[in-house]
Structures are given as C-alpha cells and as structure tokens.
Write an enzyme that holds these catalytic residues in place. Structure first.
Site, PDB file in Angstrom:
ATOM      1  N   CYS A   2       0.835  -1.199   0.000  1.00  0.00           N
ATOM      2  CA  CYS A   2       0.000   0.000   0.000  1.00  0.00           C
ATOM      3  C   CYS A   2       0.867   1.245   0.000  1.00  0.00           C
ATOM      4  O   CYS A   2       2.095   1.189   0.078  1.00  0.00           O
ATOM      5  CB  CYS A   2      -0.896   0.044   1.241  1.00  0.00           C
ATOM      6  SG  CYS A   2      -1.848  -1.433   1.576  1.00  0.00           S
ATOM      7  N   ASN A  74       1.865  -0.649   5.271  1.00  0.00           N
ATOM      8  CA  ASN A  74       2.386  -0.889   3.924  1.00  0.00           C
ATOM      9  C   ASN A  74       3.401  -2.010   4.001  1.00  0.00           C
ATOM     10  O   ASN A  74       4.390  -1.896   4.735  1.00  0.00           O
ATOM     11  CB  ASN A  74       3.045   0.394   3.398  1.00  0.00           C
ATOM     12  CG  ASN A  74       3.844   0.151   2.124  1.00  0.00           C
ATOM     13  OD1 ASN A  74       3.545  -0.753   1.354  1.00  0.00           O
ATOM     14  ND2 ASN A  74       4.867   0.960   1.917  1.00  0.00           N
ATOM     15  N   GLU A  76       4.236  -6.540   3.730  1.00  0.00           N
ATOM     16  CA  GLU A  76       3.751  -7.915   3.832  1.00  0.00           C
ATOM     17  C   GLU A  76       4.327  -8.541   5.090  1.00  0.00           C
ATOM     18  O   GLU A  76       5.526  -8.405   5.368  1.00  0.00           O
ATOM     19  CB  GLU A  76       4.199  -8.752   2.621  1.00  0.00           C
ATOM     20  CG  GLU A  76       3.749  -8.221   1.265  1.00  0.00           C
ATOM     21  CD  GLU A  76       2.267  -8.367   1.018  1.00  0.00           C
ATOM     22  OE1 GLU A  76       1.604  -9.117   1.781  1.00  0.00           O
ATOM     23  OE2 GLU A  76       1.768  -7.738   0.068  1.00  0.00           O
ATOM     24  N   ASP A  99      -2.955 -10.065   6.503  1.00  0.00           N
ATOM     25  CA  ASP A  99      -2.072  -9.590   7.565  1.00  0.00           C
ATOM     26  C   ASP A  99      -2.437  -8.216   8.115  1.00  0.00           C
ATOM     27  O   ASP A  99      -2.121  -7.899   9.263  1.00  0.00           O
ATOM     28  CB  ASP A  99      -0.615  -9.571   7.068  1.00  0.00           C
ATOM     29  CG  ASP A  99      -0.451  -8.840   5.739  1.00  0.00           C
ATOM     30  OD1 ASP A  99      -1.421  -8.227   5.244  1.00  0.00           O
ATOM     31  OD2 ASP A  99       0.661  -8.892   5.178  1.00  0.00           O
ATOM     32  N   SER A 361      12.916 -10.692  -5.971  1.00  0.00           N
ATOM     33  CA  SER A 361      14.122 -10.018  -6.431  1.00  0.00           C
ATOM     34  C   SER A 361      15.252 -10.285  -5.441  1.00  0.00           C
ATOM     35  O   SER A 361      15.008 -10.548  -4.264  1.00  0.00           O
ATOM     36  CB  SER A 361      13.867  -8.513  -6.579  1.00  0.00           C
ATOM     37  OG  SER A 361      14.956  -7.873  -7.218  1.00  0.00           O
TER      38      SER A 361
END
Length: 624
Positions: A2, A74, A76, A99, A361
């Site tokens: 977010c 914002n 995970e 979450d 990544s």
C-alpha cells in the site's frame, strides 16, 4: 502493499489538517485497487491498497474490537498465519485471512515489542484514539519507505515525499548537506532527505508522538557475529533450506508472483527455488542495445529460463527509449540515485507489471553474503595493512611522494589508510576535495560534514569484528537501505508492482550473520556459502558467475548518442550550489569507469533538479 499517509496534531488548539485526501490520491500508483480513511479531530489516517492477500477483505485502516487502536500498514507480514493463531488464542476477534487486520491487535497485545515478532517488510502507523498518541515504525532493513515532517502544529507522514509535496510541506530549495553527501555517496543517506525538514524514518526504528513531542528510537539493527566453529557442510545445507523456506513464504499471495531473472546467482537461485514451489513462474529480463554484455546477459537469462521451465518475458531497451523516459524515471525516484541500473529497473518493473502484481528479487544477497568485489580488498591489502604502525607510516610517506600514475602507488595508499576512512560504502563517487572543486564560489554548501562522519557510528558499534564484517555492516546501514532498497521500491511502485526480497528475511539473516570469513570471501571468490548452496540447483556457470549488475552501456552513449544532450545539460546548469564551468570541465577531464560514474552522478542530480523545478512551476499554475 500500500501507500500510507497520516497526520497528528502536535499543539493545543492548532489548526486542522485539510490535505489528507489529496495526499492519499497522490499515492494511487502504490495502491490502485482500493482506498480507505479515518479522521479524528486531532489526527487522520489514510491508505491506498494494492491487493495481494485477502482480496475480498484486507481493507484499511484496521482497528481493534473496541476501536481504541487504528492502523495503516504498507508491506507484507509473511508469518501472519502463526500470528493470527496466537492472537485468537489470546481472545482477539479476527475476521479476515490477511495480515493488515493483525497490526492493531498485535500492538494491543504486546505493545512495541510486537515489531520483533514480525517476519516481513513494513511501514506501519498506529493511532491510539484514547491517548491521542501516534506510533510509526519501519522494518529492520528499510525495505519499505516512510517519510515524515513536523510543521509546528502537525506531524505528517507518508510513504512518498510526493504526498508531502501536494500538502505544501516540501520546501522549494534543497538541503545543502544532502547535496554534499549525495556527491560522495551517490544517494542521500538517511535520515536526511534532499528537502529541509523532511526526514526518512531510519530502518529498524520507530517514532512515537506523545503530548506533541516526537521521539525516534531503534528497535533492531543488523549485527554480524561470525562463528568460526561452524562446519562448512552443515552451513551449506542449512542455508539452502532456510532460503527455500523464505522463498516459499515470499510466494504467499492470492495473486501470481513472478521473479526477476538476470544471469547472476541471486535472482537465478530464487527463481530456481520458486519453480519447485509454484507450478508456473513468470520471469522477466531486459537487455540494452549497444552493449554485447547486456545482450549476452539477456541470452544467458533466456537459456536459464528455458532450463527451469518458466514463462519467460524479455525486452531490449534502446538508447532512444532510455533517454526519452529518463526524466520521468528520475522524477519517480523522488530523490536522485546515481545508479544507471535504477532506470533499468523501471523498465523491468514496467514489463513485469503487465503480467503479475508481485515479483521476487535478489536485493540484499551481496550485503548478507559478501558479494561485492570490494569485499576482497582487506585480504589483498593485508601485506601492507598488517605491518606495524611505524612501518605503515613510513610506507605511506614513500607512497605520497611517488608520481601520481606510478604503478603501486594507489595500492600502498589504500593499504596504509584505516578501514574507517578507506571504506565509506560500496561506491565513493567524489572525494571531499573533488566535491569542493564542483562548488560555486561562496556556496553555502562549504564546511558541511565529511562523509566519514556518517559511517563512524557503525564502525564504533562494530569494533572488534574483522574488516569484511565491518564493511558488510556499513553496507547494510547505508548503501542497502538508502540506495538499493529505495531504488527497488520506487521503480516498482511507479508501476503498481510489489517487489519481494527473500534474502532480507530475518531467518536468512540470522544464519548469514554467523558465517565465518572463509564462507564469505575466499581469494577471488565472493559469496562462498551462497555459491555452495546453489551448487546442484543451478548450472556451475551460473553459481560461480562474478557479479555484473545491469550492464547499461552508458560509456558508449556518453561518447555518442547523448553526448550533446549531456553537455547542454551541464552548460545550462542553474543550480546555485554548483559551478557551471567546473561541471563542463568534468566532462572533458577524464575517462574510464570512475569518470563515467562521476558524470552520471552530476547528470542525474541536474535532471532531478530540473524536474523538481518544473513540477513546482506546474503546481503553482494549478493553484492560480
């Protein structure tokens, strides 16, 4: 994933704050799927959502049952299922499967210590409406950004500086100290930003606003503790298992998760492990016209994707496309990043966003496992650096009177320079003297802090460790947080794409931090443990391939396709801090990788300044 924004009053009887809606709208690219907001007389929270978990639910702000604690978040949290079960056992009432709703409950249950329970990446804001206190917190590595400014009546925060800008909270003139440090580091080291009064919350810190006062406190930092007693074979097996579990956690989503894929070990290992867990993995690679290395890397990535059976996508970037988009890309960075690979990531994210909402990544592998070539330097210099102090001083005196281009002079000078002054990060663009040479006469930038002052606290805390571990610590606190992770976040979120970094997992770090030197650097081989862990998973040529980075053909472009544009940019410099004649002289004053990196650093800053002035002008026109 977010974008979050918010404010809190810091003075009795202060004016209200009317910009929350426009700030949230400015972050729509970070969260195009949904938005939410909550207002109080003395505070406000808002968010933009990129939906990856709990698609029907997951709305924010989230709150506790009694409505005391509210949060926006914002990032995970990869251990959310375990945390959810713990909270339920403690009597909390939870309704979704993601979450975000856990955050205010976790704070209610465990207070600020809940941060150490989180496995993931995050920027968090929690408001206690009973006491009118605000808590801001950021993950330990700084994967997710969070900026704040104190205006007098309000403390305002946001995921991006642009949200503060639309609220009129960003000055028009830059911070001279930030420019000075940028010229040395190639990025702005936090907590400062390019704007006076605008700060980045440091990685692993929380900010608490209580009775109008704001205090910033550290809650975690990466600390290396090498253990020479570890058995090599045991470490290799544990490391592979730990990374595989991290990859599995980072693949958790209710939407497809892809993977960036270069020809190097980091992204290749993550992709190979992902194909063992997820039936279909989309992979993404780019190359550049005008460079055999770039196209060769693209071909090697294509071959590996074929071997791994991924759904592969690739793109070749032309010089015309690169330079046409560069102003927009630099504007997306918000602050200048003197890294030619940053625009490359922008194109890579643009490509990936057409197929997936999130990608894996390899950021962090070089810092955790000692992958940068500079980490080989302590061993190479040992024949000089290990001499008694009196001999080192004598050798240095000899080196100082040697001709500047005499072979061996640089080796002797670096070998007799203490690590604390020799290594300020993975790249030092301009020395202190070279920075002075660029300044306009009478510039207010003169006399500001030396770059060594910014890394001194890290060296003080790591006294007693061997040199490579100390260098890794400096890299984690500077280059990783302020350049590598900022680049990954800003370039991906410009396209509403989430980047997940499995190497920067708390369990992976706990193991990496204990690796003895022999499992990090051995002669010319870096990332020894990681390469051994990848053996059998990847072809030998990939597992042992030296670090390349994005081979952007800036040298050939600078001497050809864009030479005139760069020269015009330097000659038309209007920045009051820099001397136009010195900048033009820089273009003609050298050659080679160091010279090109310096030209790129100045060019990026000038393009960024021009874009900021144009943005300010457009905003003034709209206001009229």
């Amino acid at each position: 994933m977010c974008g979050i924004v918010g404010w809190i009053s810091t003075s009795d009887g202060g004016q209200g704050f009317s910009h929350l809606g426009s700030m949230s709208a400015e972050l729509a690219h970070r969260g195009p799927d949904d938005s939410g907001r909550r207002d109080w007389p003395d505070a406000g929270l808002a968010f933009r959502r990129l939906a990856l978990l709990d698609l029907p639910g997951g709305n924010q702000p989230a709150r506790t049952e009694d409505g005391r604690y509210w949060s926006v978040f914002n990032g995970e949290i990869y251990n959310h299922a375990e945390l959810r079960q713990e909270l339920i056992e403690q009597g909390h009432q939870l309704h979704g499967s993601g979450d975000a709703e856990l955050i205010p409950h976790l704070y209610e249950q465990w207070g600020i210590s809940f941060l150490s329970r989180l496995r993931g990446m995050f920027a968090i804001a929690i408001f206690d409406q009973d006491t009118s206190e605000l808590l801001l917190a950021r993950d330990g590595f700084g994967i997710k950004p969070l900026y704040w400014t104190h205006t007098g009546d309000h403390l305002v925060f946001a995921s991006e500086i642009g949200a503060l800008r639309v609220a009129g909270l960003v000055p028009t003139e830059v911070e001279p100290d930030a420019v000075w440090q940028y010229l040395g580091f190639g990025y702005v080291p936090g907590p400062m930003t390019m704007w006076p009064g605008v700060k980045m919350l440091p990685a692993g810190h929380f900010l608490r606003v209580k009775k109008g006062a704001a205090t910033v406190t550290s809650w975690w930092e990466p600390r290396f503790a090498p253990d020479d007693s570890l058995r090599d074979a045991d470490v290799t097996d544990r490391l592979l298992a730990t990374i595989q579990k991290s990859v599995a956690a980072h693949l958790s989503a209710d939407v497809p998760v892809g993977s960036y894929l270069s020809s190097g070990i980091d992204s290749s290992l993550l992709t190979a492990l992902a194909t063992r867990i997820q039936p279909t993995v989309h992979t993404f690679s780019i190359g550049f016209e005008g460079t055999e290395d770039g196209l060769g890397e693209l071909e090697r990535a294509r071959e590996l994707a074929h071997q791994l059976g991924t759904e592969h996508h690739e793109q070749v970037i032309s010089a015309a496309d690169y330079w046409r988009m560069l102003p927009q890309i630099i504007a997306s960075q918000e602050e200048p990043l003197a890294d030619p690979s940053a625009p490359a990531l922008w194109f890579l994210a643009q490509q990936a966003s057409q197929h997936v909402k999130a990608v894996l990544s390899g950021e962090g592998a070089d810092e955790l496992f000692a992958g940068y070539p500079i980490y080989r330097e302590p061993a190479a210099l040992r024949s000089v650096s290990a001499l008694p102090a009196v001999l080192r001083r004598a050798v240095r005196r000899v080196a100082l009177v040697m001709p500047a281009k005499r072979r061996g002079r640089g080796f002797l000078l670096r070998g007799t320079t203490p690590l604390e002054r020799r290594f300020l990060g993975n790249v030092q663009i301009f020395s202190e003297d070279a920075k002075h040479a660029l300044l306009a006469p009478g510039s207010s930038i003169v006399g500001l802090r030396a770059s060594t002052d910014l890394v001194k606290p890290v060296y003080d805390r790591t006294a007693g460790l061997e040199d490579v571990a100390r260098m890794q610590s400096v890299s984690c606190h500077t280059w990783l947080a302020a350049s590598i992770l900022m680049k990954a976040d800003k370039m991906s979120m410009a396209h509403s794409l989430e980047v997940r970094v499995p190497f920067l997992d708390k369990h992976v770090f706990d193991l990496a931090a204990t690796l003895p030197l022999r499992l990090r650097v051995d002669g010319d081989i870096t990332k020894v443990a990681l390469r051994r862990a990848a053996a059998g998973i990847l072809p030998d040529a990939v597992a042992m391939r030296p670090k390349l980075g994005f081979p952007v053909p800036f040298r050939s472009w600078l001497n050809g396709a864009v030479a005139g544009q760069v020269r015009d940019l330097f000659a038309e410099c209007e920045d009051p801090l820099l001397d136009r004649r010195a900048l033009v002289g820089l273009l003609d004053g050298g050659s080679g990788p160091t010279h090109e990196r310096r030209v790129w650093t100045v060019m990026t800053y000038l393009l960024w300044r021009r874009e900021q002035r144009e943005t300010t002008t457009r905003a003034c026109v709209r206001m009229k």
